[in-house]
Design a protein around this motif. Structure first.
Motif, mmCIF file in Angstrom:
data_model
loop_
_atom_site.group_PDB
_atom_site.id
_atom_site.type_symbol
_atom_site.label_atom_id
_atom_site.label_comp_id
_atom_site.label_asym_id
_atom_site.label_seq_id
_atom_site.Cartn_x
_atom_site.Cartn_y
_atom_site.Cartn_z
ATOM 1 N N LYS A 165 0.843 -1.198 0.000
ATOM 2 C CA LYS A 165 0.000 0.000 0.000
ATOM 3 C C LYS A 165 0.880 1.251 0.000
ATOM 4 O O LYS A 165 1.809 1.351 0.806
ATOM 5 C CB LYS A 165 -0.901 -0.005 1.237
ATOM 6 C CG LYS A 165 -1.924 1.116 1.241
ATOM 7 C CD LYS A 165 -2.798 1.058 2.490
ATOM 8 C CE LYS A 165 -3.791 2.207 2.518
ATOM 9 N NZ LYS A 165 -4.626 2.176 3.745
ATOM 10 N N PRO A 166 0.614 2.217 -0.907
ATOM 11 C CA PRO A 166 1.446 3.433 -0.948
ATOM 12 C C PRO A 166 1.310 4.271 0.327
ATOM 13 O O PRO A 166 0.209 4.495 0.817
ATOM 14 C CB PRO A 166 0.914 4.200 -2.157
ATOM 15 C CG PRO A 166 -0.462 3.677 -2.392
ATOM 16 C CD PRO A 166 -0.452 2.255 -1.928
ATOM 17 N N GLU A 167 2.435 4.706 0.840
ATOM 18 C CA GLU A 167 2.450 5.531 2.063
ATOM 19 C C GLU A 167 2.554 7.007 1.660
ATOM 20 O O GLU A 167 3.650 7.540 1.487
ATOM 21 C CB GLU A 167 3.615 5.133 2.960
ATOM 22 C CG GLU A 167 3.479 3.723 3.532
ATOM 23 C CD GLU A 167 4.631 3.359 4.453
ATOM 24 O OE1 GLU A 167 5.479 4.252 4.725
ATOM 25 O OE2 GLU A 167 4.689 2.206 4.898
ATOM 26 N N ILE A 168 1.402 7.618 1.473
ATOM 27 C CA ILE A 168 1.347 9.031 1.082
ATOM 28 C C ILE A 168 1.104 9.884 2.327
ATOM 29 O O ILE A 168 0.167 9.629 3.093
ATOM 30 C CB ILE A 168 0.235 9.261 0.032
ATOM 31 C CG1 ILE A 168 0.571 8.477 -1.251
ATOM 32 C CG2 ILE A 168 0.080 10.742 -0.283
ATOM 33 C CD1 ILE A 168 -0.544 8.428 -2.258
ATOM 34 N N GLN A 169 1.935 10.893 2.502
ATOM 35 C CA GLN A 169 1.844 11.759 3.693
ATOM 36 C C GLN A 169 0.526 12.535 3.712
ATOM 37 O O GLN A 169 0.136 13.136 2.711
ATOM 38 C CB GLN A 169 3.019 12.737 3.710
ATOM 39 C CG GLN A 169 3.055 13.629 4.951
ATOM 40 C CD GLN A 169 4.177 14.653 4.883
ATOM 41 O OE1 GLN A 169 4.795 14.844 3.833
ATOM 42 N NE2 GLN A 169 4.451 15.301 5.997
#
Length: 314
Positions: A165-169
């Protein structure tokens, strides 16, 4: 209701009822129309698009406040020689009575005003100057936004490759970095006093992560505050000198360009502080023309369109 078709009524209105057929300026209306009797001591000079991107130069009287008697001239094109040639049809005595003319920073407008109204003080509209500063701030925001989009795309791509899963701030107000920069557009146009609670929170986060945007915003806001103060010309000169120093220290290329632009039009910009005159009347008149054009769904017959404008505003 009366059994008259709309098309037939429009045709009869144009050919008989309106008086267009006997209009004295009909023969040259598509190129120019002039009403010397509406020329007052204070004028506004601007340009407007009538149809298909074609520009017309519009001269209006501030005395009439956008009502009947406000239209002095509409001339096709913006070339100084062609426009001046038509405006010189107004008698020399009438033109010499003009004491003030507001305009933008276009060189052609300045030449037209100088040649046709030699006794008029030229005033560069404050909103054209402020617009340059606002656009410089937006340019910086857009630059960072593209970087944020690239960063997010790279994170998503790497996450797909790793099948995680992409870890987008996500910031405390719920915005991602990309959203923060996109949603900050309108707050950067406004002064701090006009920010809503949400805009205040967003601005605080934006300025914390992008100090350059904060610095640019403060420069634009500083220029706005100079204009907003009721100060004499001499004080405005001093405040602008301090603002120039801040621009040099900030080191932004776009603001250095604005500084040079102000220097090139220095006297005409400072003339604003004599009577705080703006080109708002001309911009308002242009908005009325655009609205009228919108209601008609475009301009098919330019001569008849200008005739109707003249009926309303000349």
């Amino acid at each position: 209701m009366y059994g008259v078709k709309g098309k037939k009524f429009r045709r009869q209105y144009k050919k008989s009822l309106s008086g267009f057929k006997d209009w004295k300026q009909k023969s040259h209306a598509e190129d120019w129309i002039i009403y010397p009797e509406n020329c007052s001591h204070r004028l506004s000079l601007d340009e407007v698009v009538l149809s298909e991107g074609e520009l017309y130069t519009v001269l209006t009287s501030k005395t009439a406040r956008g009502r009947k008697g406000s239209l002095v001239a509409i001339i096709k094109g913006t070339k100084s020689e062609e426009v001046a040639d038509k405006l010189l049809k107004i008698s020399r005595k009438t033109r010499q009575k003009v004491k003030e003319i507001t305009l933008d920073m276009a060189g052609s407008m300045k030449l037209i005003a100088k040649q046709c109204f030699p006794n008029a003080m030229q005033v560069v509209d404050r909103f054209h100057v402020q617009k340059l500063a606002a656009e410089a701030v937006q340019e910086l925001r857009i630059q960072y936004r593209w970087e944020a989009i690239d960063l997010e795309n790279e994170i998503v791509k790497q996450s797909k490759d790793k099948k995680v899963k992409p870890e987008i701030q996500i910031f405390e107000n719920g915005d991602t970095r990309k959203q923060l920069l996109a949603r900050s557009r309108y707050l950067l146009y406004k002064s701090r006093e006009k920010w809503t609670e949400n805009q205040n929170e967003r601005a605080e986060i934006l300025f914390e992560h992008y100090p350059d945007i904060k610095k640019a915003y403060l420069l634009a806001d500083g220029l706005r505050k100079i204009y907003n103060q009721s100060i004499p010309k001499s004080v405005a000169m001093l405040k602008l000198a301090h603002w120039f120093k801040d621009v040099e220290e900030a080191g932004f290329k776009s603001f250095s360009t604005i500084k040079n632009t102000i220097m090139n039009h220095y006297n005409n910009i400072l003339n604003y502080f004599e009577a705080r005159s703006t080109n708002a009347a001309a911009e308002s008149f242009n908005a009325k023309i655009k609205n009228f054009r919108l209601q008609l769904r475009g301009v098919k017959d330019k001569a008849f369109f200008l005739f109707r404008l003249a009926k309303l505003f000349a």
